[in-house]
Design an enzyme around this catalytic site. Structure first.
Site, mmCIF file in Angstrom:
data_model
loop_
_atom_site.group_PDB
_atom_site.id
_atom_site.type_symbol
_atom_site.label_atom_id
_atom_site.label_comp_id
_atom_site.label_asym_id
_atom_site.label_seq_id
_atom_site.Cartn_x
_atom_site.Cartn_y
_atom_site.Cartn_z
ATOM 1 N N ASP A 1 -2.223 5.015 3.937
ATOM 2 C CA ASP A 1 -1.785 4.759 2.565
ATOM 3 C C ASP A 1 -0.270 4.597 2.505
ATOM 4 O OD1 ASP A 1 -4.380 4.951 1.678
ATOM 5 O OD2 ASP A 1 -4.200 7.021 0.993
ATOM 6 N N ARG B 1 -7.046 13.562 1.634
ATOM 7 C CA ARG B 1 -6.791 13.943 0.235
ATOM 8 C C ARG B 1 -8.012 14.656 -0.344
ATOM 9 N NH1 ARG B 1 -5.800 8.623 -3.166
ATOM 10 N NH2 ARG B 1 -5.168 7.763 -1.171
#
Length: 318
Positions: A51, A184
Site C-alpha cells: 500500500d 491491517r
C-alpha cells in the site's frame, strides 16, 4: 509555439532482481515505473503490492527474472507493524476517518496473549480498502463509492508475532506470515481482543521468501547512480528461488536441459530445484526431480543465460 517533440528513451534488455526499499506515499506500480525508467528496461514487474502507506521490501523483477516473480508472490512475508491502540478507523489504517475512541488499559502479558491467539492458521475477511478485485475492479473503488461487497473469508497462516516495542498507546510487532495476510485486519483483530480497538499506524515489509530488506536500495540512491552502478545492484534471476536446492550440470547436459530434454541424475527427488551450468553464475532455470529425472519447468533463453555473469548469484544472498 509548438511543444518540443518528446524524446523517446531507448530501452535495453535487463535481467535480474532489484530489492527496492519502497518509500512512503508511492504505490507499488508507481515505484516500479520510476525504477524501470531509470534502468531503461524493456520488461519489468513487481512481486506483491505494498500500500502507499507501507514501506519496505519490494522486489522488482526484470527480463528473465519475471519468469520467477510468482515464487515471490507465493512466498512467506515478514513485516514490522505499528498498532495505534484505542482508535479504530474506517480503513483500518491511519488514512481513514476515526470511528471510535476507547481507553487503553493493557500490560505486556495481555498484549503477548492477544498476539499469541492469532498464531497458526486463521481465517481473515479481506478488508474493503484493499486491492483485491471484484468483477474487475479493486475493492477500494467500491469502498470509496460507499458500496460494501460481500467477501469470503480466506485461510492464512501466521507463523509468529513478536512484540518489538510497546508504549502507552502503541505496540510494534514483528509478524511472519503466509502470502495473502492482511496486516491491517490483523491489527484490528488484536485491538478488539485487547478490548480497546486498534488501527495500523505504520507498516514496513522486511522479508519476502529468501529476500531481505538489508540488501535493498532506496529510490533516491538509485537516482544518484549512473547506469553501471545501478546494474551492480541487480541480483541474478535466481534470487527468488535461492531457497530451492541447486543442481549443477555439465556443458552437454546443460544444453539439453535448455532444450527441454529430460535428464536422469543422481539427486534426491524434489518439487523445485534451481539449475545451473558449469559456470558458477550460469543460471539455466527451474525444474523438478521425479524418480531421478530432472524435468524443466521454467527455462531461460541462451541469450538470457549469456547476460548473467555480471549479476550477483543467489548464493551470495543466502
Amino acid at each position: 509555439m509548438s511543444a518540443a517533440p518528446r524524446v523517446r528513451v531507448p530501452r535495453r534488455p535487463v535481467h535480474g532482481v532489484l530489492l527496492l526499499d519502497k518509500p512512503l506515499g508511492l504505490t507499488s506500480n508507481d515505484a516500479l515505473q520510476k525504477v524501470k525508467r531509470l534502468y531503461r528496461a524493456e520488461k519489468a514487474g513487481h512481486t506483491g503490492t505494498l500500500d502507499p502507506l507501507a514501506t519496505g521490501l519490494l522486489p522488482l523483477c526484470f527480463g528473465a527474472a519475471t519468469k520467477f516473480a510468482q515464487v515471490c508472490l507465493d512466498a512467506d512475508k515478514r513485516y514490522r507493524a505499528t498498532l495505534a491502540l484505542g482508535t479504530t478507523t474506517s480503513t483500518g489504517d491511519a488514512e481513514g476517518t476515526v470511528l471510535r475512541e476507547r481507553p487503553v488499559d493493557v500490560d505486556d502479558a495481555r498484549v503477548a496473549a492477544a498476539c499469541a491467539a492469532f498464531v497458526g492458521t486463521i481465517e481473515q475477511v479481506p478488508p474493503m480498502h484493499s486491492a483485491l478485485k471484484h468483477e474487475g475492479r479493486p475493492l477500494y473503488d467500491y469502498a470509496r463509492a460507499g458500496v460494501d461487497v460481500a467477501r469470503e473469508a480466506r485461510r492464512v497462516t501466521i507463523h509468529s508475532i513478536d512484540v518489538v516495542a510497546r508504549a502507552d498507546r502503541t505496540v510494534t510487532l514483528d509478524v511472519a506470515c503466509s502470502k495473502g495476510t492482511y496486516i491491517r485486519t490483523l491489527a484490528e483483530e488484536i485491538g478488539e481482543r485487547l478490548g480497546c480497538g486498534a488501527h495500523l499506524a505504520a507498516l514496513r515489509r522486511t522479508t519476502s521468501g529468501p529476500l531481505s530488506l538489508e540488501h535493498a536500495v532506496t529510490l533516491e540512491q538509485l537516482e544518484r547512480m549512473d547506469e553501471a552502478e545501478r546494474d551492480a545492484c541487480l541480483l541474478s534471476p535466481d534470487a527468488p528461488v535461492a531457497h530451492w536446492p541447486a543442481v549443477r550440470l555439465a556443458d552437454a547436459d546443460a544444453g539439453r536441459f535448455l532444450s527441454g530434454v529430460r535428464r536422469r541424475l543422481a539427486h534426491p527427488d524434489a518439487p523445485n530445484v534451481r539449475v545451473y551450468g558449469p559456470d558458477p553464475n550460469a543460471f539455466l532455470g527451474g525444474g523438478r526431480i521425479v524418480a531421478g529425472e530432472l524435468i524443466s519447468t521454467r527455462l531461460l533463453s541462451p541469450l538470457e543465460v549469456a547476460a548473467l555473469p555480471s549479476a550477483t548469484s543467489a548464493a551470495s544472498i543466502r
